[in-house]
Design a protein around this motif. Structure first.
Motif, PDB file in Angstrom:
ATOM      1  N   UNK A  28     -29.760  52.667  90.273  1.00 61.45           N
ATOM      2  CA  UNK A  28     -28.447  53.236  90.596  1.00 61.45           C
ATOM      3  C   UNK A  28     -28.570  54.683  91.038  1.00 61.45           C
ATOM      4  N   UNK A  29     -29.484  55.421  90.424  1.00 59.17           N
ATOM      5  CA  UNK A  29     -29.696  56.817  90.798  1.00 59.17           C
ATOM      6  C   UNK A  29     -30.051  56.958  92.274  1.00 59.17           C
ATOM      7  N   UNK A  30     -30.701  55.948  92.813  1.00 56.23           N
ATOM      8  CA  UNK A  30     -31.158  56.013  94.204  1.00 56.23           C
ATOM      9  C   UNK A  30     -30.302  55.150  95.135  1.00 56.23           C
ATOM     10  N   UNK A  31     -29.056  54.911  94.744  1.00 58.32           N
ATOM     11  CA  UNK A  31     -28.081  54.366  95.674  1.00 58.32           C
ATOM     12  C   UNK A  31     -27.791  52.891  95.571  1.00 58.32           C
ATOM     13  N   UNK A  32     -28.539  52.152  94.750  1.00 60.05           N
ATOM     14  CA  UNK A  32     -28.248  50.728  94.594  1.00 60.05           C
ATOM     15  C   UNK A  32     -26.896  50.565  93.881  1.00 60.05           C
ATOM     16  N   UNK A  33     -26.085  49.645  94.355  1.00 63.75           N
ATOM     17  CA  UNK A  33     -24.832  49.336  93.663  1.00 63.75           C
ATOM     18  C   UNK A  33     -25.170  48.471  92.453  1.00 63.75           C
ATOM     19  N   UNK A  34     -25.027  49.024  91.280  1.00 62.71           N
ATOM     20  CA  UNK A  34     -25.355  48.309  90.045  1.00 62.71           C
ATOM     21  C   UNK A  34     -24.061  47.903  89.358  1.00 62.71           C
ATOM     22  N   UNK A  35     -23.910  46.596  89.125  1.00 64.38           N
ATOM     23  CA  UNK A  35     -22.754  46.053  88.425  1.00 64.38           C
ATOM     24  C   UNK A  35     -23.218  45.620  87.040  1.00 64.38           C
ATOM     25  N   UNK A  36     -22.839  46.383  86.036  1.00 60.43           N
ATOM     26  CA  UNK A  36     -23.259  46.082  84.671  1.00 60.43           C
ATOM     27  C   UNK A  36     -22.311  45.078  84.047  1.00 60.43           C
ATOM     28  N   UNK A  37     -22.858  43.974  83.559  1.00 58.64           N
ATOM     29  CA  UNK A  37     -22.081  42.899  82.940  1.00 58.64           C
ATOM     30  C   UNK A  37     -22.165  43.038  81.425  1.00 58.64           C
TER      31      UNK A  37
END
Length: 399
Positions: A28-37
């Motif tokens: 996420x720090x490097x731009x990936x869209x992270x969706x935490x479930x």
């Protein structure tokens, strides 16, 4: 939002605590869209979501770091409707990250065969104590046990005391870091072939990978490394030395650096003294040499010794704590720490993004959000559920 190197990629993060979510933080720090479930709130349950939301010394400030730059949704993966929603997310994602005990996803019909059928390019990142295969795979695994099995616990601490913790969840973080590395490798493979795959990162193996030459030292020479405290046996001088107001570290075990240290001490003769001239001689008299240097540093202030070391190009430094980091000009110049807005914590400061990339540096855009903060954005805008459908699923405990 600053564009990061992983901009345009999407990762679904499942699991909890550190070993999996730290991998999600790095991406996420490097731009990936992270969706935490996370599991939805349950009536009467005193806790909610990832236990990291409630951890921290004094205040629960761990999750704002670990959950930063992530979107959070709630989803009951034990419910068939929740499993179907996850599969819909998988169809539109690049990675799925999890750190449950091996077999848990398979029990929910969410193993890699099922999910790759939805998305053949899916890269599944799996972090666990012992890996996905082998006789220990089904066991419950914590970072501390992986650290012991991988060998680092035996080497941490003073030899006069039992094996020590290093003060951080290093096994979890190493496994997460290797998981992130594996995910990027798998992404490159997918660029070439279109195929996804499974990244299997075991905590004990991540620790084992850092153990330098400890195994061949035994197989080739019968030597078993043991705890040595603050020294590296045979490498001298390299230790913590007392000053009048604090301890400092000095590393001068190379011949030329040792000569510079001797000049800084006003003892240039030591560099040519047969007792200390040469790497092997210093190693054989390590304790004696350390005592000699400590006698010189002890009456002086740490700042004065460090200034001398810097003037003579001898590696040396303070032993930092958080207050030192916050006031150090080098930390400030490189923006190693960053202040992040938060509705509850007025002075929230955390470590910045690493490593530093010149073209796509990444950025801490927001701290870890509230549980389910992005439910509407994901379920409505990404998956196309209506407000009524979202409300009904909420009432029935699916989201």
């Amino acid at each position: 939002m600053a564009q990061g190197a992983l901009d345009g990629l999407r990762l679904i993060e499942m699991g909890q605590l550190i070993a999996g979510p730290f991998c999600g933080q790095l991406m996420a720090d490097h731009g990936c869209e992270v969706i935490k479930v996370e599991p939805p709130r349950q009536p009467g349950d005193a806790t909610e979501g990832d236990p990291m939301r409630h951890w921290g010394n004094g205040k629960p400030v761990w999750f704002p770091v670990l959950g930063r730059n992530k979107k959070t949704i709630t989803l009951n993966l034990r419910d068939e409707r929740g499993q179907e929603l996850l599969k819909r997310l998988v169809r539109r994602s690049d990675f799925l990250l999890e750190n449950f005990r091996p077999g848990t996803l398979e029990k929910w019909n969410l193993g890699y065969p099922e999910l790759s059928a939805e998305n053949p390019g899916l890269i599944m990142i799996r972090v666990s104590g012992y890996g996905q295969t082998g006789p220990y795979a089904p066991r419950a695994g914590y970072g501390s046990i992986g650290e012991a099995m991988g060998g680092i616990r035996n080497l941490a601490g003073d030899p006069s005391a039992p094996p020590s913790r290093v003060g951080l969840s290093i096994g979890d973080s190493l496994a997460a870091t290797f998981a992130c590395l594996g995910a990027i490798m798998a992404l490159h493979h997918r660029h070439r072939t279109g195929e996804g795959q499974v990244v299997d990162s075991a905590i004990y193996e991540a620790v084992l990978a850092m153990m330098e030459s400890t195994v061949p030292e035994y197989t080739e020479a019968g030597h078993v490394r043991e705890r040595t405290g603050s020294i590296l046996p045979g490498l001298a001088p390299s230790n913590a030395y007392p000053c009048a107001d604090a301890d400092i570290l000095i590393g001068a075990n190379q011949d030329s650096v040792f000569a510079r240290l001797c000049r800084a001490m006003g003892r240039p003769d030591l560099a040519s003294d047969p007792r200390y001239a040469g790497h092997r001689a210093r190693g054989e008299r390590q304790a004696e040499l350390d005592a000699l240097i400590a006698d010189w540093t002890r009456p002086q202030k740490a700042a004065d010794v460090l200034a001398l070391m810097n003037d003579h190009a001898v590696p040396a430094g303070k032993i930092y704590k958080a207050p030192d980091m916050l006031t150090d000009p080098h930390f400030a110049a490189r923006e190693a720490l960053v202040k992040v807005a938060h509705p509850e914590f007025a002075n929230l400061v955390m470590q910045n993004v690493v490593p530093k990339l010149s073209a796509t540096p990444g950025k801490v855009n927001w701290a870890g959000p509230d549980l389910g903060a992005h439910n509407h954005a994901i379920y409505n805008e990404l998956l196309g559920l209506s407000d009524g459908e979202i409300a009904e699923l909420g009432r029935e405990g699916v989201i």
